[in-house]
Write an enzyme that holds these catalytic residues in place. Structure first.
Site, PDB file in Angstrom:
ATOM      1  N   GLU A  43       0.820  -1.215   0.000  1.00 47.37           N
ATOM      2  CA  GLU A  43       0.000   0.000   0.000  1.00 47.37           C
ATOM      3  C   GLU A  43       0.853   1.264   0.000  1.00 47.37           C
ATOM      4  OE1 GLU A  43      -2.982   0.054  -0.718  1.00 47.37           O
ATOM      5  OE2 GLU A  43      -3.670  -1.978  -0.342  1.00 47.37           O
ATOM      6  N   TYR A 126      -6.711   6.307   3.818  1.00 45.80           N
ATOM      7  CA  TYR A 126      -6.768   5.212   2.849  1.00 45.80           C
ATOM      8  C   TYR A 126      -5.950   4.004   3.328  1.00 45.80           C
ATOM      9  CZ  TYR A 126      -5.639   2.113  -0.844  1.00 45.80           C
ATOM     10  OH  TYR A 126      -5.444   0.956  -1.532  1.00 45.80           O
ATOM     11  N   ASP A 144     -10.248   5.183  -2.281  1.00 41.07           N
ATOM     12  CA  ASP A 144      -9.151   5.798  -3.008  1.00 41.07           C
ATOM     13  C   ASP A 144      -9.719   6.573  -4.199  1.00 41.07           C
ATOM     14  OD1 ASP A 144      -9.917   3.885  -4.806  1.00 41.07           O
ATOM     15  OD2 ASP A 144      -7.882   3.365  -5.382  1.00 41.07           O
ATOM     16  N   CYS A 214     -25.799   2.813 -13.939  1.00 43.82           N
ATOM     17  CA  CYS A 214     -24.901   3.967 -13.805  1.00 43.82           C
ATOM     18  C   CYS A 214     -25.652   5.268 -14.094  1.00 43.82           C
ATOM     19  CB  CYS A 214     -23.715   3.820 -14.759  1.00 43.82           C
ATOM     20  SG  CYS A 214     -22.573   5.227 -14.690  1.00 43.82           S
TER      21      CYS A 214
END
Length: 296
Positions: A43, A126, A144, A214
């Site tokens: 990460e 995050y 993120d 969407c």
DNA sequence: GACGCGTGGCT
DNA sequence: TAGCCAAGCGT
């Protein structure tokens, strides 16, 4: 009165199970071998650096330092040196500091608690949640830039996300499945969709598993503007000068270099001095007796 | 909230 | 080809 958000979790989780890329940090063997430390290092490296560039460096890093204590036992110079060309070398320094903190505060074990993770160097909203979720299976929103873009489009009918906000966390937590494991997969799936399908510039809506729900697609793909900050020009910047100084010291393989031999012929001598001073202030290099070196 | 912070591939 | 873009963080 806004209508209820459609179910994104079911199609995203199904799509991820069938289409997820085979990345090192997603393999069982990786978790068995490196545990939370492997996830933590991955990460750190993935903060603003593309996946394809991270993979070889991650392998080398974990082979050299398979535990936090192994890294903590070496000087920060080694971390900065081996960070190589991953970019944003402060991350190498922060990762080393985090390793020391993990050794000293947590008996060398990467903590699972979000607040304990947030207290470590270089770990923010995050990364703390990514470790808690992907290493330890907890249920938290991992948000993120990819996730924010997917949610902006699918739910808000915007072409790009707005400025990052703490509210993003609560909003995403509200659409995560109740089950810990399912929630973890949705976290990964939403990021993955943003990385490979719902991309910033050329989204591949024809293969998107949530195209049918969407909001951005339903609205006809309006350009709602881009709230992100524009990146400053790199060519000729202080950042470029800092990068050049640090590369010179990395290339010296950890040995000291006379300060006058660094960036000789740099177009702007004042900028060269400014870069050196700011690197010293950041702890990325050290100066003594007319020489520069990586921090010991 | 806005800024500074690397590096290199892609369009 | 000159931007655009990439699993953010600390100040």
């Amino acid at each position: 009165m806004p209508h209820r958000s459609p179910d994104l979790a079911t199609p995203l989780v199904a799509w991820y199970r069938a289409n997820a890329r085979d990345l090192p940090w997603r393999r069982d063997a990786f978790h068995e071998q490196y545990g939370g430390w492997g996830v933590l290092v991955s990460e750190f490296m993935l903060q603003q650096t593309p996946t394809t560039r991270v993979i070889p460096h991650l392998d080398a890093w974990l082979a050299r330092w398979p535990t936090p204590s192994a890294l903590a036992a070496e000087p920060p110079a080694e971390a900065v040196h081996r960070w190589a060309n991953l970019g944003y070398p402060r991350r190498a320094l922060w990762l080393h500091r985090a390793a020391v903190q993990i050794r000293d505060r947590h008996d060398g074990i990467v903590p699972a608690d979000v607040d304990a993770l947030l207290a470590l160097a270089g770990i923010g909203d995050y990364t703390a949640r990514a470790v808690a979720v992907f290493a330890y299976g907890q249920r938290h929103p991992v948000v993120d830039t990819n996730t924010r873009r997917v949610l902006a489009r699918a739910i808000e009918a915007r072409s790009q996300p707005g400025a990052p906000s703490r509210r993003d966390l609560d909003r995403f937590a509200g659409v995560l499945p109740a089950d810990d494991d399912e929630a973890a997969i949705m976290n990964a799936a939403t990021m993955e969709l943003g990385a490979v399908v719902c991309t910033a510039r050329t989204p591949r809506c024809e293969v998107c598993p949530i195209a049918h729900v969407c909001a951005w697609r339903a609205a006809g793909y309006p350009d709602t503007g881009d709230a992100r900050r524009k990146q400053a020009r790199y060519e000729g910047s202080d950042r470029q000068a800092r990068g050049a100084v640090l590369k010179a010291l990395r290339d010296a393989a950890g040995t000291a270099v006379p300060i006058h031999d660094v960036l000789t012929g740099w177009p702007d001598p004042l900028q060269r001095d400014r870069a050196i001073d700011s690197l010293i202030a950041d702890g990325l290099i050290e100066a003594s007796h007319g020489v520069l070196r990586l921090p010991r």
